[in-house]
Design a protein around this motif. Structure first.
Motif, PDB file in Angstrom:
ATOM      1  N   ASP A 166       7.413  -5.299   5.541  1.00  0.00           N
ATOM      2  CA  ASP A 166       7.422  -3.971   6.123  1.00  0.00           C
ATOM      3  C   ASP A 166       8.558  -3.161   5.510  1.00  0.00           C
ATOM      4  O   ASP A 166       9.457  -3.722   4.881  1.00  0.00           O
ATOM      5  CB  ASP A 166       7.588  -4.033   7.639  1.00  0.00           C
ATOM      6  N   VAL A 167       8.494  -1.858   5.683  1.00  0.00           N
ATOM      7  CA  VAL A 167       9.540  -0.958   5.216  1.00  0.00           C
ATOM      8  C   VAL A 167      10.183  -0.351   6.457  1.00  0.00           C
ATOM      9  O   VAL A 167       9.495   0.289   7.261  1.00  0.00           O
ATOM     10  CB  VAL A 167       8.972   0.143   4.295  1.00  0.00           C
ATOM     11  N   GLU A 168      11.483  -0.602   6.613  1.00  0.00           N
ATOM     12  CA  GLU A 168      12.229  -0.093   7.759  1.00  0.00           C
ATOM     13  C   GLU A 168      13.584   0.410   7.279  1.00  0.00           C
ATOM     14  O   GLU A 168      14.277  -0.307   6.548  1.00  0.00           O
ATOM     15  CB  GLU A 168      12.456  -1.191   8.806  1.00  0.00           C
ATOM     16  N   ASN A 169      13.956   1.609   7.708  1.00  0.00           N
ATOM     17  CA  ASN A 169      15.270   2.171   7.377  1.00  0.00           C
ATOM     18  C   ASN A 169      15.575   2.063   5.882  1.00  0.00           C
ATOM     19  O   ASN A 169      16.635   1.580   5.494  1.00  0.00           O
ATOM     20  CB  ASN A 169      16.370   1.498   8.199  1.00  0.00           C
ATOM     21  N   ASP A 170      14.627   2.471   5.055  1.00  0.00           N
ATOM     22  CA  ASP A 170      14.795   2.459   3.598  1.00  0.00           C
ATOM     23  C   ASP A 170      15.047   1.073   3.029  1.00  0.00           C
ATOM     24  O   ASP A 170      15.778   0.918   2.048  1.00  0.00           O
ATOM     25  CB  ASP A 170      15.929   3.407   3.172  1.00  0.00           C
ATOM     26  N   GLY A 200       0.824  -1.200   0.000  1.00  0.00           N
ATOM     27  CA  GLY A 200       0.000   0.000   0.000  1.00  0.00           C
ATOM     28  C   GLY A 200       0.865   1.259   0.000  1.00  0.00           C
ATOM     29  O   GLY A 200       1.859   1.347  -0.725  1.00  0.00           O
ATOM     30  N   ALA A 201       0.528   2.228   0.855  1.00  0.00           N
ATOM     31  CA  ALA A 201       1.241   3.510   0.903  1.00  0.00           C
ATOM     32  C   ALA A 201       2.706   3.333   1.302  1.00  0.00           C
ATOM     33  O   ALA A 201       3.550   4.169   0.952  1.00  0.00           O
ATOM     34  CB  ALA A 201       0.547   4.458   1.875  1.00  0.00           C
ATOM     35  N   ARG A 202       3.052   2.263   2.007  1.00  0.00           N
ATOM     36  CA  ARG A 202       4.443   2.030   2.415  1.00  0.00           C
ATOM     37  C   ARG A 202       5.361   1.809   1.214  1.00  0.00           C
ATOM     38  O   ARG A 202       6.566   2.034   1.301  1.00  0.00           O
ATOM     39  CB  ARG A 202       4.534   0.832   3.371  1.00  0.00           C
ATOM     40  N   PHE A 203       4.797   1.360   0.081  1.00  0.00           N
ATOM     41  CA  PHE A 203       5.607   1.111  -1.114  1.00  0.00           C
ATOM     42  C   PHE A 203       6.373   2.371  -1.530  1.00  0.00           C
ATOM     43  O   PHE A 203       7.525   2.294  -1.952  1.00  0.00           O
ATOM     44  CB  PHE A 203       4.727   0.604  -2.260  1.00  0.00           C
ATOM     45  N   ALA A 204       5.754   3.539  -1.388  1.00  0.00           N
ATOM     46  CA  ALA A 204       6.381   4.803  -1.783  1.00  0.00           C
ATOM     47  C   ALA A 204       7.595   5.140  -0.924  1.00  0.00           C
ATOM     48  O   ALA A 204       8.426   5.964  -1.326  1.00  0.00           O
ATOM     49  CB  ALA A 204       5.362   5.938  -1.710  1.00  0.00           C
ATOM     50  N   ARG A 205       7.737   4.506   0.242  1.00  0.00           N
ATOM     51  CA  ARG A 205       8.887   4.753   1.126  1.00  0.00           C
ATOM     52  C   ARG A 205      10.106   3.912   0.744  1.00  0.00           C
ATOM     53  O   ARG A 205      11.183   4.106   1.298  1.00  0.00           O
ATOM     54  CB  ARG A 205       8.505   4.476   2.579  1.00  0.00           C
ATOM     55  N   LEU A 206       9.942   2.996  -0.196  1.00  0.00           N
ATOM     56  CA  LEU A 206      11.071   2.165  -0.626  1.00  0.00           C
ATOM     57  C   LEU A 206      12.005   2.959  -1.533  1.00  0.00           C
ATOM     58  O   LEU A 206      11.561   3.840  -2.272  1.00  0.00           O
ATOM     59  CB  LEU A 206      10.568   0.934  -1.388  1.00  0.00           C
ATOM     60  N   PRO A 207      13.298   2.622  -1.524  1.00  0.00           N
ATOM     61  CA  PRO A 207      14.228   3.280  -2.449  1.00  0.00           C
ATOM     62  C   PRO A 207      13.852   2.972  -3.898  1.00  0.00           C
ATOM     63  O   PRO A 207      13.236   1.943  -4.191  1.00  0.00           O
ATOM     64  CB  PRO A 207      15.588   2.679  -2.107  1.00  0.00           C
TER      65      PRO A 207
END
Length: 179
Positions: A115-119, A15-22
């Motif tokens: 999950d997305v953690e620390n890029d 979901g929205a967490r995908f945009a936080r990935l490098p």
């Protein structure tokens, strides 16, 4: 991404967490269809007889260092990955169940919480079945997977260790994931 096919598996699960990935991690997981990525891999394998049996059951790659290519075929229903290390091919099938990623590797099917953690994209085992029979999730505390970007390059780091068997495999490396 195909306009009519809907979102790919990983963007849908995150979901929205995908945009936080490098960017390099996003590029690997964004598209549907067939793709091939090339890179380098370093594989360490466990030596215990039980580790070798578990590695055989899940078709883990042999120890060594060298080139790797990964073929991914993605559709809204799921993805098929073929990780080719020399003549060895480690195939898996991935799909979504509720909010978890399921991956079948040989005789074992895993459920992962993403999950997305620390890029970085982090995979955590939330369930497992061998030949359809449930396995205690506590057995898999020594399993970790991380996808990240270093100096603009997609990186992967996967480690699997089990009680009694010790290290099954630790493989890490990089792939060219161009825009």
């Amino acid at each position: 991404m195909s306009a009519s096919a809907g979102p790919a598996l990983f963007p849908r699960l995150l979901g929205a967490r995908f945009a936080r990935l490098p960017p390099a991690v996003q590029r690997l997981h964004l598209h549907t269809g067939k793709r091939r990525y090339h890179g380098e891999i370093d594989v360490e394998r466990g030596r215990h007889w039980l580790a070798r049996a578990c590695a055989w059951a899940t078709r883990l790659p042999p120890g060594g260092r060298g080139p790797v290519h990964v073929d991914i075929e993605s559709s809204p229903q799921g993805e098929t990955w073929a990780r080719c290390v020399g003549p060895h091919v480690m195939r898996s099938r991935m799909w979504a169940t509720r909010d978890r990623l399921c991956e079948r590797l040989g005789l074992v099917t895993f459920e992962f919480e993403l999950d997305v953690e620390n890029d970085a994209l982090i995979w955590r085992v939330a369930g497992a079945r061998a030949l359809g029979a449930p396995l205690p999730v506590g057995l898999f505390r020594g399993v970790s997977a991380k996808e990240s970007e270093v100096d603009g390059r997609y990186r992967f780091d996967v480690c699997a260790a089990l009680p009694l068997a010790g290290l099954l495999v630790h493989y890490r490396g990089w792939l060219h994931v161009d825009a």
